[in-house]
Design a protein around this motif. Structure first.
Motif, short mmCIF file in Angstrom:
data_model
loop_
_atom_site.label_atom_id
_atom_site.label_comp_id
_atom_site.label_asym_id
_atom_site.label_seq_id
_atom_site.Cartn_x
_atom_site.Cartn_y
_atom_site.Cartn_z
N VAL A 239 -5.78 60.50 -100.78
CA VAL A 239 -5.07 60.76 -101.69
C VAL A 239 -4.28 61.63 -101.86
O VAL A 239 -4.50 63.02 -101.40
CB VAL A 239 -6.03 60.28 -103.22
N LYS A 249 -1.06 60.91 -108.20
CA LYS A 249 -2.64 60.88 -107.01
C LYS A 249 -3.35 59.68 -108.46
O LYS A 249 -4.15 58.63 -108.08
CB LYS A 249 -3.33 62.35 -108.03
N SER A 280 -9.73 65.39 -105.20
CA SER A 280 -9.68 65.41 -106.28
C SER A 280 -11.49 66.06 -106.73
O SER A 280 -12.72 66.01 -105.60
CB SER A 280 -9.93 64.23 -107.11
N SER A 306 -6.67 66.43 -111.65
CA SER A 306 -7.63 66.95 -110.46
C SER A 306 -9.18 67.66 -109.80
O SER A 306 -9.41 67.45 -109.37
CB SER A 306 -6.79 66.98 -108.83
#
Length: 436
Positions: A239, A249, A280, A306
């Motif tokens: 990500v 995200k 995250s 995140s």
């Protein structure tokens, strides 16, 4: 049960004010207090959601590395009865630190001896490590030497597929599997740029257990048809890093989960495994989205989605309902569209019933946070925390997981890569089993 191996702690500790350190290094005013603290480290963890206990990205001030004092990582086993287990296989998720990324961000590795950063050395350590786990499926992130890596791993019985990032960045994701255990039925990928979600990518493979594994099943004819149909979806993602772009995200994670669910249905509602570097932290809104299957984005600042940064409230805009309902953050129409796929939709939902592999096997307080996730999966001069995960649907059960390293051991190294570990991330390793 635990397979324990003695770990020697370094004589000195670095001063890193992280939650992980606070959890493990409380003051010891007298001997009785110390005795109680040591005993509590062996107690099983209760895995209750507690956002205040999540790992956070930290700016770290590392001193020069000391002599590495560490032992092998420990396997921790599930206490469930083995009679419920069908076929077992080992999944690894590993951000192996792209060569170009390491070169472009050399300030993160000032405390790492230059010889530990050499790709050939790191490749040798990574290959040795993966084989030591008897891995069946491996999901790599930050791969920018795929042909080189694949050439070596083919000698170990692996076959793999690669998806490079779009744009100018040269790394990507790769999935490998043991050829004598799995066969590839299908592969797909996502280029997030085609959805306006930056140049990150994700990839999927549909894998089927080889028929010869039937020889490992007890001679019960009722088991054989089940064995022949053992297939799964494995998804691999890296990500976007940018902490302030929670909208992007979320959009990447949303599309990733949607595609995994669609593939599962197309192949007969088969199990799904999700692996990767989600950038995250545990208990962040993105984490909660995966765990609970839903998220109201208006309840979260996109710059804190995140969990990577603590955002000061004076930049925040929100509305308050006079009847006492919660605050709602303002997202622009474009941010909402990127996150949810539609400007009119502010509630995210996915259809996979996911569980985190590490939460499924209780571990030690030396390596887990209060909720049961690893305290740290990555360590360099600007970060100590958890961003890597393995998730699975309910048709699979975690048999055992490989603990990460205790914080004091990590700090004793001064940073990763190190003499023993070939990346600035630690591999997540889980043995999963099909439920009978």
């Amino acid at each position: 049960m635990e397979e324990t191996i003695d770990v020697l702690r370094p004589k000195r500790k670095h001063s890193l004010n992280t939650e992980a350190e606070q959890q493990q290094s409380q003051p010891e005013p007298h001997k009785k207090r110390r005795r109680r603290t040591v005993e509590s480290e062996t107690e099983p963890l209760t895995r209750q959601p507690d956002p205040s206990s999540s790992n956070r990205f930290q700016l770290l001030s590392c001193t020069s590395p000391k002599k590495e004092t560490q032992s092998s990582r420990e396997w921790v086993c599930n206490s469930s009865t083995s009679s419920a287990y069908g076929e077992k296989f080992v999944v690894v998720s590993y951000n192996i630190l792209g060569v170009e990324n390491a070169s472009n961000h050399s300030d993160m590795y000032n405390n790492v001896p230059p010889r530990y950063m050499k790709w050939k050395r790191r490749r040798r350590l990574i290959r040795k490590e993966v084989n030591s786990y008897n891995a069946s499926i491996v999901c790599f992130q930050e791969v920018d030497r795929f042909d080189d890596l694949a050439h070596k791993l083919r000698k170990d019985g692996f076959e793999g597929v690669y998806k490079a990032r779009t744009g100018e960045v040269s790394d990507g994701c790769a999935i490998f599997w043991k050829q004598d255990m799995f066969s590839l039925l299908h592969q797909e990928s996502i280029e997030f740029q085609s959805f306006g979600l930056r140049h990150n990518v994700a990839q999927f493979c549909v894998l089927k257990l080889q028929d010869q594994l039937e020889s490992d099943v007890p001679p019960d004819t009722s088991m054989r048809p089940c064995t022949r149909s053992r297939s799964l979806v494995i998804g691999n993602i890296h990500v976007l890093f940018n902490p302030s772009r929670g909208d992007i995200k979320l959009g990447q994670v949303r599309l990733f989960l949607e595609k995994a669910y669609k593939l599962s249905l197309e192949w007969g509602s088969i199990p799904v495994i999700i692996a990767g570097d989600l950038n995250s932290t545990p208990q962040s809104p993105i984490y909660q989205f995966l765990a609970s299957s839903q998220l109201d984005i208006q309840r979260h600042d996109r710059r804190r989605v995140s969990g990577q940064i603590e955002f000061e409230s004076h930049y925040r805009t929100f509305t308050y309902n006079r009847y006492g309902k919660p605050f709602f953050y303002r997202w622009s129409a474009e941010e909402v569209r990127l996150a949810t796929g539609c400007e009119e939709v502010t509630h995210l939902q996915h259809h996979l019933k996911l569980g985190s592999a590490y939460l499924g096997v209780p571990g030690s307080r030396r390596t887990r946070d209060r909720c049961g996730e690893p305290l740290a999966t990555s360590y360099h001069s600007k970060f100590l925390g958890t961003v890597d995960y393995i998730w699975h649907t309910e048709e699979l059960v975690p048999v055992r997981v490989l603990e990460t390293l205790p914080i004091d051991i990590l700090k004793g190294m001064g940073g990763l890569p190190s003499k023993r570990w070939g990346s600035d991330h630690l591999a997540l390793v889980c043995e999963l089993a099909f439920l009978r």
